[in-house]
Design a protein around this motif. Structure first.
Motif, PDB file in Angstrom:
ATOM      1  N   ALA A 148     -21.954  12.304   2.900  1.00 51.86           N
ATOM      2  CA  ALA A 148     -22.802  11.327   2.211  1.00 51.86           C
ATOM      3  C   ALA A 148     -22.016  10.831   1.007  1.00 51.86           C
ATOM      4  CB  ALA A 148     -24.118  11.959   1.762  1.00 51.86           C
ATOM      5  N   ASP A 149     -21.547   9.591   1.090  1.00 50.77           N
ATOM      6  CA  ASP A 149     -20.727   8.993   0.029  1.00 50.77           C
ATOM      7  C   ASP A 149     -21.668   8.141  -0.822  1.00 50.77           C
ATOM      8  OD1 ASP A 149     -18.218   8.709  -1.179  1.00 50.77           O
ATOM      9  OD2 ASP A 149     -17.799   6.855  -0.117  1.00 50.77           O
ATOM     10  N   SER A 150     -22.185   8.723  -1.878  1.00 47.86           N
ATOM     11  CA  SER A 150     -23.407   8.200  -2.499  1.00 47.86           C
ATOM     12  C   SER A 150     -23.252   6.827  -3.136  1.00 47.86           C
ATOM     13  CB  SER A 150     -23.938   9.200  -3.524  1.00 47.86           C
ATOM     14  OG  SER A 150     -23.024   9.391  -4.581  1.00 47.86           O
ATOM     15  N   GLU A 151     -22.179   6.595  -3.916  1.00 50.21           N
ATOM     16  CA  GLU A 151     -22.095   5.333  -4.651  1.00 50.21           C
ATOM     17  C   GLU A 151     -21.734   4.146  -3.757  1.00 50.21           C
ATOM     18  OE1 GLU A 151     -22.325   4.149  -8.311  1.00 50.21           O
ATOM     19  OE2 GLU A 151     -23.871   5.511  -7.644  1.00 50.21           O
ATOM     20  N   THR A 152     -21.166   4.393  -2.580  1.00 51.24           N
ATOM     21  CA  THR A 152     -20.972   3.308  -1.630  1.00 51.24           C
ATOM     22  C   THR A 152     -22.159   3.201  -0.680  1.00 51.24           C
ATOM     23  OG1 THR A 152     -19.760   4.742  -0.101  1.00 51.24           O
ATOM     24  CG2 THR A 152     -18.458   3.459  -1.673  1.00 51.24           C
TER      25      THR A 152
ATOM     26  N   ALA B   4     -21.850   4.079   8.598  1.00 51.73           N
ATOM     27  CA  ALA B   4     -22.770   3.058   8.081  1.00 51.73           C
ATOM     28  C   ALA B   4     -22.548   2.934   6.590  1.00 51.73           C
ATOM     29  CB  ALA B   4     -24.219   3.418   8.382  1.00 51.73           C
ATOM     30  N   GLY B   5     -22.593   1.715   6.074  1.00 54.60           N
ATOM     31  CA  GLY B   5     -22.372   1.470   4.655  1.00 54.60           C
ATOM     32  C   GLY B   5     -21.384   0.344   4.446  1.00 54.60           C
ATOM     33  N   GLN B   6     -21.610  -0.451   3.400  1.00 50.23           N
ATOM     34  CA  GLN B   6     -20.819  -1.659   3.170  1.00 50.23           C
ATOM     35  C   GLN B   6     -19.900  -1.572   1.961  1.00 50.23           C
ATOM     36  OE1 GLN B   6     -21.167  -4.037   5.528  1.00 50.23           O
ATOM     37  NE2 GLN B   6     -22.728  -2.767   6.497  1.00 50.23           N
ATOM     38  N   GLY B   7     -20.244  -0.739   0.978  1.00 52.88           N
ATOM     39  CA  GLY B   7     -19.396  -0.673  -0.209  1.00 52.88           C
ATOM     40  C   GLY B   7     -20.192  -0.391  -1.457  1.00 52.88           C
ATOM     41  N   LEU B   8     -19.518  -0.462  -2.600  1.00 52.77           N
ATOM     42  CA  LEU B   8     -20.102  -0.054  -3.871  1.00 52.77           C
ATOM     43  C   LEU B   8     -21.322  -0.862  -4.286  1.00 52.77           C
ATOM     44  CD1 LEU B   8     -16.955   0.610  -6.082  1.00 52.77           C
ATOM     45  CD2 LEU B   8     -18.776   2.242  -5.624  1.00 52.77           C
ATOM     46  N   PHE B   9     -21.413  -2.120  -3.884  1.00 54.34           N
ATOM     47  CA  PHE B   9     -22.432  -2.992  -4.467  1.00 54.34           C
ATOM     48  C   PHE B   9     -23.377  -3.587  -3.423  1.00 54.34           C
ATOM     49  CE2 PHE B   9     -18.769  -2.902  -7.281  1.00 54.34           C
ATOM     50  CZ  PHE B   9     -19.359  -2.410  -8.430  1.00 54.34           C
TER      51      PHE B   9
ATOM     52  N   ALA C  77     -23.053   5.076   1.749  1.00 52.33           N
ATOM     53  CA  ALA C  77     -22.429   5.138   3.064  1.00 52.33           C
ATOM     54  C   ALA C  77     -22.519   6.531   3.663  1.00 52.33           C
ATOM     55  CB  ALA C  77     -20.958   4.718   2.977  1.00 52.33           C
ATOM     56  N   VAL C  78     -22.525   6.566   5.006  1.00 49.25           N
ATOM     57  CA  VAL C  78     -22.364   7.796   5.773  1.00 49.25           C
ATOM     58  C   VAL C  78     -20.994   7.727   6.428  1.00 49.25           C
ATOM     59  CG1 VAL C  78     -23.232   9.237   7.630  1.00 49.25           C
ATOM     60  CG2 VAL C  78     -24.823   7.927   6.232  1.00 49.25           C
ATOM     61  N   ARG C  79     -20.176   8.738   6.183  1.00 44.99           N
ATOM     62  CA  ARG C  79     -18.803   8.721   6.651  1.00 44.99           C
ATOM     63  C   ARG C  79     -18.482  10.052   7.324  1.00 44.99           C
ATOM     64  NH1 ARG C  79     -15.507   6.308   1.590  1.00 44.99           N
ATOM     65  NH2 ARG C  79     -14.052   5.682   3.235  1.00 44.99           N
TER      66      ARG C  79
ATOM     67  N   VAL D 152     -29.659  11.811   7.497  1.00 47.12           N
ATOM     68  CA  VAL D 152     -29.183  11.436   6.164  1.00 47.12           C
ATOM     69  C   VAL D 152     -30.340  11.510   5.183  1.00 47.12           C
ATOM     70  CG1 VAL D 152     -28.025   9.673   4.798  1.00 47.12           C
ATOM     71  CG2 VAL D 152     -27.575   9.834   7.268  1.00 47.12           C
ATOM     72  N   ALA D 153     -30.145  12.239   4.093  1.00 50.19           N
ATOM     73  CA  ALA D 153     -31.110  12.213   2.988  1.00 50.19           C
ATOM     74  C   ALA D 153     -30.824  10.947   2.190  1.00 50.19           C
ATOM     75  CB  ALA D 153     -30.969  13.457   2.120  1.00 50.19           C
TER      76      ALA D 153
END
Length: 611
Positions: free
Chosen positions: A365-369, A384-389, A371-373, A419-420
């Motif tokens: 779990a990559d929290s600030e992006t 899943a996830g697009q980036g920081l903003f 994203a799930v990696r 995913v939490a």
């Protein structure tokens, strides 16, 4: 000499930690005021909270710290969520809810965190961005105390802080949990700085490990102390037998890994010095108790080692309990999203880890992006996830799905992952077989972790509700998931217009008062530059020891982000036993390539600009 700047009046939606009272600058006249512009998702902001605690204690009768909460994520604009965060992170000073970022703009803040110092007469005398300013702030406060005591404008005494009542609940902001052999659960009771063993029902307390006060003492269960512990990892039995303990704990605010022997509850420090990491990246193994760590947030057994989500520096590390060594596993410390072969990937506050049941994948779990990696065969991928903003609550195809600051993951036997989705108050499911994301539960209070029991049930660590919650049967299948097409959010940062061709990057560093550059062991400064996309720069990417760099911008790339990391080593000047300091800051600078754009880009490293 520049004109003195009167501090803008403090206005916001509401105040916390003041007993319901509104605080004005007139109320604070005669005190040194330190404004801390923060947002509770930001690990650097949490570091600053910890850095300020000794200053608040040392200068309690002359200094008033005011937290100005200027949120990034939508969830952080919720006043109840802010109140929970203030308690969760032990904020013992007044906090202004700046939900529309009005104060952020009035004080010209441009980064989280930003600090502004107001003197006893109500004038802004210094601002600084980033973390690591405690030494400089102490010197500045000493100077202000001497000046204003001589002028008669310093008034000693208590500030406006009013502590809230302590609620009576079994758990207080639990962070992570792990299932023990026999079915009991071990939970990190983060706000009470301890671990709690619960019966399989997730409610009955079996025992507590830790005295319940903030500290870093080893010893028996009733005397040992932690500081906001988070992740827990149960070691394989053969490893635990050699290591001498059964569970590794991410002792987050202490910047330590701790070992717990379940038979006795004995706690021992197994990695870290207790100092926050501020060094350079290397790929060497280090003696585990001699190296600094930075906000370890979760731990998991993967690839015959403990992998550590080192949220404070946007990396994964590894720890070997038998050899008692540790080192970097993945990430460059650049805060962004970039996949590829390890270790040259980018992350942003990795905060949750889980291993596939066959051991092939490490989910993150990559929290600030948002994203799930996952890592598989030495390569990092984004599911899943697009980036920081870019964040929101959108299900469907994973390449379009959005989450909002997830803190936990849980691999399921069928190959999917839960995913939490913390700031959406939901549990999401990603199925690699279909490439789809669905919502399996919502209406939860900041879920921060999930655990799978031996019976196949899933328990959610519902952090802001101070409990463990059992998911309904059937929620874990694709048929049990709903599809949410909720809001999409994009936090826009105004780009800097630059011209194609040569661009001079100047990082401006001013040592704190009483310090000088330290070149005892070589160059005192270091600058790392990269770009997203990489094609944005024709020349200039890489690492040097000069804080000025000639870049060549590609005129065929319309826009992108410059990733800049700078650090400087200093030592106390004219002191017999001088202390050493390392100042470090990361920037993600959005740029747009246009005709007539600038050809010089200045950045301030220390940021202690005296007005």
């Amino acid at each position: 000499m520049s004109a003195r700047v009167r501090a803008p009046e403090l206005r916001g939606r509401s105040w916390l930690n003041t007993g319901g009272k509104t605080v004005t600058l007139a109320d604070l006249r005669g005190k040194i005021v330190l404004l801390d512009f923060w947002t509770f998702c930001c690990i650097n902001c949490l570091h600053v909270l910890d850095e300020l605690r000794p200053l608040e204690e040392r200068y309690g009768d002359v200094l008033v710290v005011i937290g100005v909460h200027s949120p990034k994520f939508e969830h952080e604009k919720d006043p109840d969520a802010l109140a929970a965060a203030v308690e969760r992170y032990g904020v013992h000073h007044p906090v202004l809810d700046d939900h529309e970022l009005d104060m952020w703009q009035q004080y010209a803040a441009k980064a989280w965190p930003t600090l502004a110092v107001v003197d006893p007469e109500g004038y802004v005398v210094a601002t600084m961005a980033g973390e690591g300013h405690a030494e400089g702030l102490a010197r500045l406060i000493d100077d202000l105390v001497a000046t204003h005591e001589a002028k008669g404008t310093l008034h000693r005494g208590d500030g406006p802080y009013v502590p809230p009542a302590e609620p009576a609940t079994t758990l207080r902001f639990p962070g992570k949990a792990v299932v023990l052999d026999g079915g009991n659960l071990l939970v990190s009771d983060s706000a009470r700085h301890s671990l709690v063993e619960l019966a399989p029902d997730g409610e009955r307390v079996v025992r507590r490990i830790g005295a319940g006060t903030r500290g870093h003492a080893d010893g028996p269960a009733e005397a040992a102390t932690f500081s906001e512990p988070q992740g827990l990892c149960l070691l394989p039995p053969h490893v635990a037998e050699v290591a001498g303990y059964d569970v590794v704990v991410a002792d987050t605010v202490n910047h330590l890994l701790r070992g717990v022997r379940l038979e006795t509850g004995e706690v021992v420090t197994v990695a870290g010095t207790g100092r926050q990491w501020r060094a350079t990246v290397d790929d060497h193994a280090h003696d585990a108790t001699s190296v600094d760590l930075s906000s370890p947030w979760d731990v998991a057994w993967y690839d015959d080692k403990v992998v550590v989500a080192m949220a404070g520096i946007h990396q994964l590390w590894w720890f070997d309990p038998i050899k008692r060594t540790t080192g970097m596993y993945a990430g460059t410390t650049v805060e962004a999203l970039r996949d590829g072969p390890l270790p040259d990937v980018w992350m942003a506050q990795p905060s949750g880890l889980s291993v596939a049941t066959d051991g092939s994948r490490l989910w993150i779990a990559d929290s600030e992006t948002s994203a799930v990696r996952y890592v598989e065969d030495g390569v990092m991928h984004t599911a899943a996830g697009q980036g920081l903003f870019d964040f929101g609550h959108v299900d469907g195809p994973a390449d379009r799905a959005l989450l909002q600051h997830p803190l936990g993951v849980c691999a399921l036997p069928d190959g999917s992952v839960l995913v939490a989705d913390t700031y959406n108050g939901a549990v999401r499911r990603f199925d690699p077989a279909t490439g789809q994301v669905g919502t399996v539960a919502d209406g939860l209070a900041e879920p921060s972790d999930l655990v799978l029991t031996a019976e196949g049930a899933v328990l959610v660590v519902e952090s802001a509700a101070h409990r463990l919650t059992r998911l309904a049967p059937g929620a874990l299948t694709a048929a049990g998931a709903s599809t949410v097409d909720g809001p999409r959010h994009k936090l826009e940062r105004k780009p800097t217009d630059v011209a194609a061709g040569e661009l001079t990057l100047d990082v401006i560093f001013t040592p704190a008062p009483g310090q000088k550059l330290d070149e005892t062991y070589g160059p005192s400064t270091r600058l790392v530059v990269s770009a997203s996309p990489p094609e944005l720069l024709r020349e200039g990417a890489g690492t040097t020891t000069d804080l000025s760099r000639r870049l060549v911008v590609n005129g065929t790339v319309a826009q992108g982000v410059l990733q800049v990391t700078a650090q400087a080593a200093t030592c106390d000047a004219d002191v017999e036993h001088a202390a050493c300091h390392l100042t470090r800051q990361d920037w993600g600078v959005p740029i747009r390539v246009v005709d007539g754009g600038v050809s010089r880009l200045p950045l301030i490293l220390r940021g202690m600009d005296e007005a």
